[in-house]
Design an enzyme around this catalytic site. Structure first.
Site, mmCIF file in Angstrom:
data_model
loop_
_atom_site.group_PDB
_atom_site.id
_atom_site.type_symbol
_atom_site.label_atom_id
_atom_site.label_comp_id
_atom_site.label_asym_id
_atom_site.label_seq_id
_atom_site.Cartn_x
_atom_site.Cartn_y
_atom_site.Cartn_z
ATOM 1 C CG ASP A 144 -1.595 -1.174 1.601
ATOM 2 O OD1 ASP A 144 -1.485 -2.140 0.842
ATOM 3 O OD2 ASP A 144 -2.245 -1.191 2.648
ATOM 4 C CD GLU A 314 -6.964 -5.198 3.788
ATOM 5 O OE1 GLU A 314 -6.380 -5.965 4.547
ATOM 6 O OE2 GLU A 314 -6.672 -5.093 2.583
HETATM 7 C C1 FRU Z 1 -3.804 -3.730 2.596
HETATM 8 C C2 FRU Z 1 -3.194 -4.119 3.924
HETATM 9 C C3 FRU Z 1 -3.585 -3.129 4.996
HETATM 10 C C4 FRU Z 1 -2.480 -3.284 5.989
HETATM 11 C C5 FRU Z 1 -1.284 -3.523 5.107
HETATM 12 C C6 FRU Z 1 -0.265 -4.447 5.695
HETATM 13 O O1 FRU Z 1 -3.115 -4.219 1.500
HETATM 14 O O2 FRU Z 1 -3.571 -5.427 4.261
HETATM 15 O O3 FRU Z 1 -4.874 -3.359 5.526
HETATM 16 O O4 FRU Z 1 -2.318 -2.142 6.777
HETATM 17 O O5 FRU Z 1 -1.779 -4.068 3.908
HETATM 18 O O6 FRU Z 1 0.884 -4.478 4.916
#
Ligand code: FRU
Length: 601
Positions: A144, A314
């Site tokens: 992300d 998310e």
């Molecule tokens: C989304 C996610 C988020 C989390 C991060 C962990 O891709 O799963 O929810 O904060 O990646 O790397």
């Protein structure tokens, strides 16, 4: 569709367990009796670690003069073969004793004996699938985008980062800055795991009125600390993001029972003079309010019975956009799995926000900001100057279905182009449209215009001389009544990527089954569908960058972002219809030259 229900859970559980173990005890006590200690006196710039992608993880603690530096990390030191090298910068410890302590014996893996000091590391950006005008980390893994904020003339892009390998793990916040959203300069990582856990996704705000007491105009990062529990933490920077200090009062927001409690996105809401946080709370988004970023009160919860719920919610983002003079609020919610095309994707809602509650308009949810398979977890920039006025977005250009397996070397995964969001009407209802930021046009180094054509089938051969796979195509298609037509990118290896306009079924379908080297059945298998409304003509903008394609139809009303891994660059464009003829107009090819406007690292 393949059932991907366990994808994130597995990932997260494994990572959490490892870090939870790591955080429980002091570093030295983590190591087995026969643990291997690699010790040197630092003389050079880098320590190079040999990595094998599919090796099992071993725990590693860095010590300088016997003092542990940071938390133990998990690393795939080569067991059978070396796939690539990961550098650790050690120049700051010149002349000192540096130790890497592993919780395995010296003879456990061949890679231990290959660790070496070096004066250089190859940062040439010439790997086969290395994007030329998209941000990708120099080495290691990214997912992300995080903490995007504009501050003192710079666009900041933080990102989920594993600096120790090309698979998800050891989550840090990597950091890059840009003056124009096009050329990115990667800086040392901003946040590393600590006793509260790994650093998951979050945001950065500029605290103009010093509400938190860290300093006027402090950059304040609000992120998830992830161990066996997910909690929200703060860190601040008073030097334009070059260094961050973690708040000693962390965590600032916890929950006793919700396991998936993460990804805070915060903005200042002037009417009630408080910060508003959107937080992913399992299958909903919970909004919190705060006067000082440290104490948070729950305001409302959104999500029950609306939108897609096939996976974990998310990375939310709540922000205003105007349409014909009226302010609407848009809520982004990424979900994995649950994408209409498999794996991860970002859905959105359009409605109103009164400072407390988000109320969605009645629209045919779920709606998705990008119907391609490779745009996830994207959110928007904070603090873009009012005189600019754009709502700027960037997403992660991958999909949890195969992100850990894509066939790149030295690094894994990249970001989408920075995009501008706006509300548009698709003929049936409002949609969130997106298009590349205008600054991308600065990359156009060579322009080729081709003659208009009306045909049933026609191929434009040899789009570019010396095609290195980094270019942009624009054209318009008038279907002349045909309700099924396509265009394809082709190369000499018989590979192709095809976009089918199935107007009878109101669908824009991408077929990448034969587009790429084989590495994951799920990657190639499915047809990637987006809703399409019938129009007299379609304007197309397609940006190709080595291993990615971003397709914008009718000014971003329909968007598909899909990665590809062809054996060689696509250099021909074929149009086809089964019925009647197509009029193909204004075909223009722009070479996007990264060399002159280079992405500098
Ligand atoms: C989304 C996610 C988020 C989390 C991060 C962990 O891709 O799963 O929810 O904060 O990646 O790397």
């Amino acid at each position: 569709m393949k059932n991907n229900n366990n994808t994130l859970k597995t990932l997260t559980a494994a990572g959490l367990l490892a870090l939870a173990v790591a955080c429980e005890q002091p570093a030295q006590n983590n190591l087995a009796d026969d643990s291997y200690m690699y010790t040197i006196e630092v003389q050079q710039k880098y320590l190079l670690l040999p990595i094998e992608n599919e090796a099992t993880e071993v725990k590693m603690q860095l010590l300088v003069e016997n003092t542990p530096i940071g938390e133990p990390i998990n690393i795939r030191i080569a067991q059978n073969q070396i796939d690539y090298w990961i550098p650790i910068e050690i120049e700051a410890y010149k002349g000192k004793k540096l130790t890497l302590s592993f919780n395995e014996a010296q003879n456990a893996r061949m890679g231990f004996s290959k660790i070496k000091q070096s004066l250089s590391y190859n940062f040439a950006y010439q790997e086969k699938y290395r994007p030329q005008y998209h941000f990708s980390p120099q080495y290691g893994w990214t997912n992300d985008p995080n903490g995007m904020v504009y501050h003192n003339g710079e666009y900041h892009l933080f990102f989920q980062y594993n600096p120790y390998g090309c698979k998800w793990g050891n989550m840090h916040w990597g950091h890059a800055v840009s003056k124009d959203l096009v050329q990115w300069q990667q800086l040392p990582y901003a946040l590393a795991p600590d006793k509260l856990g790994a650093i998951y996704s979050g945001c950065v705000v500029i605290d103009k009125d010093n509400t938190a007491g860290f300093g006027k105009d402090a950059m304040v990062a609000i992120f998830t600390s992830a161990s066996e529990q997910q909690v929200q933490s703060l860190a601040y920077s008073l030097d334009n993001g070059r260094t961050f200090t973690k708040y000693e009062g962390n965590p600032v927001l916890t929950h006793p029972t919700i396991v998936d409690f993460r990804d805070p996105k915060v903005f200042w809401y002037a009417p009630t003079q408080q910060w508003i946080m959107s937080l992913a709370t399992s299958q909903s988004i919970t909004f919190y309010g705060s006067k000082n970023l440290k104490e948070w009160t729950q305001l409302s919860e959104f999500g029950e019975g609306i939108g897609n719920h096939d996976g974990v919610w998310e990375c939310p983002d709540l922000f205003p956009l105007t349409y014909e003079g009226q302010t609407k609020w848009v809520l982004f919610v990424s979900i994995n799995p649950g994408s209409p095309n498999g794996g991860s994707a970002t859905q959105y809602f359009i409605g109103n926000f009164d400072g407390k509650t988000f109320t969605p308009d009645p629209l045919p949810y779920p709606l998705w900001i990008d119907y391609g398979r490779d745009n996830y977890a994207g959110v928007t920039w904070n603090n873009v100057p009012a005189e600019d006025g754009r709502r700027l977005f960037i997403g992660w250009m991958s999909n949890w279905d195969y992100a850990n397996e894509v066939p790149t070397t030295n690094f894994r995964n990249a970001m989408t182009l920075a995009r501008t969001l706006n509300l548009a009407h698709n003929g049936e209802h409002l949609v969130v449209a997106s298009k590349p930021v205008k600054e991308i046009e600065r990359l156009r180094s060579e322009t080729i215009s081709l003659p208009n054509k009306t045909a049933t089938t026609t191929t434009f051969e040899q789009l570019l001389n010396n095609n290195d796979g980094a270019y942009e195509l624009t054209f318009s298609i008038i279907p002349n009544g045909s309700d099924n037509f396509s265009f394809s990118l082709l190369n000499d290896k018989g590979e192709e990527l095809t976009y089918i306009f199935d107007i009878a079924n109101k669908a824009l379908v991408t077929n990448r089954a034969k587009s790429s080297v084989a590495f994951n059945a799920n990657f190639a298998a499915m047809l990637i569908k987006a809703p399409l409304t019938a129009k007299k003509s379609y304007t197309i903008r397609l940006l190709v960058d080595k291993a990615s394609t971003e397709l914008f139809v009718n000014d971003g009303e329909v968007v598909q972002t899909n990665t590809i891994f062809p054996t060689e660059a696509y250099n021909a464009l074929r149009f086809n219809t089964d019925k009647g003829t197509l009029s193909i107009k204004n075909v223009t090819i722009y070479k996007l030259s990264a060399s002159e406007t280079a992405i500098s690292y």
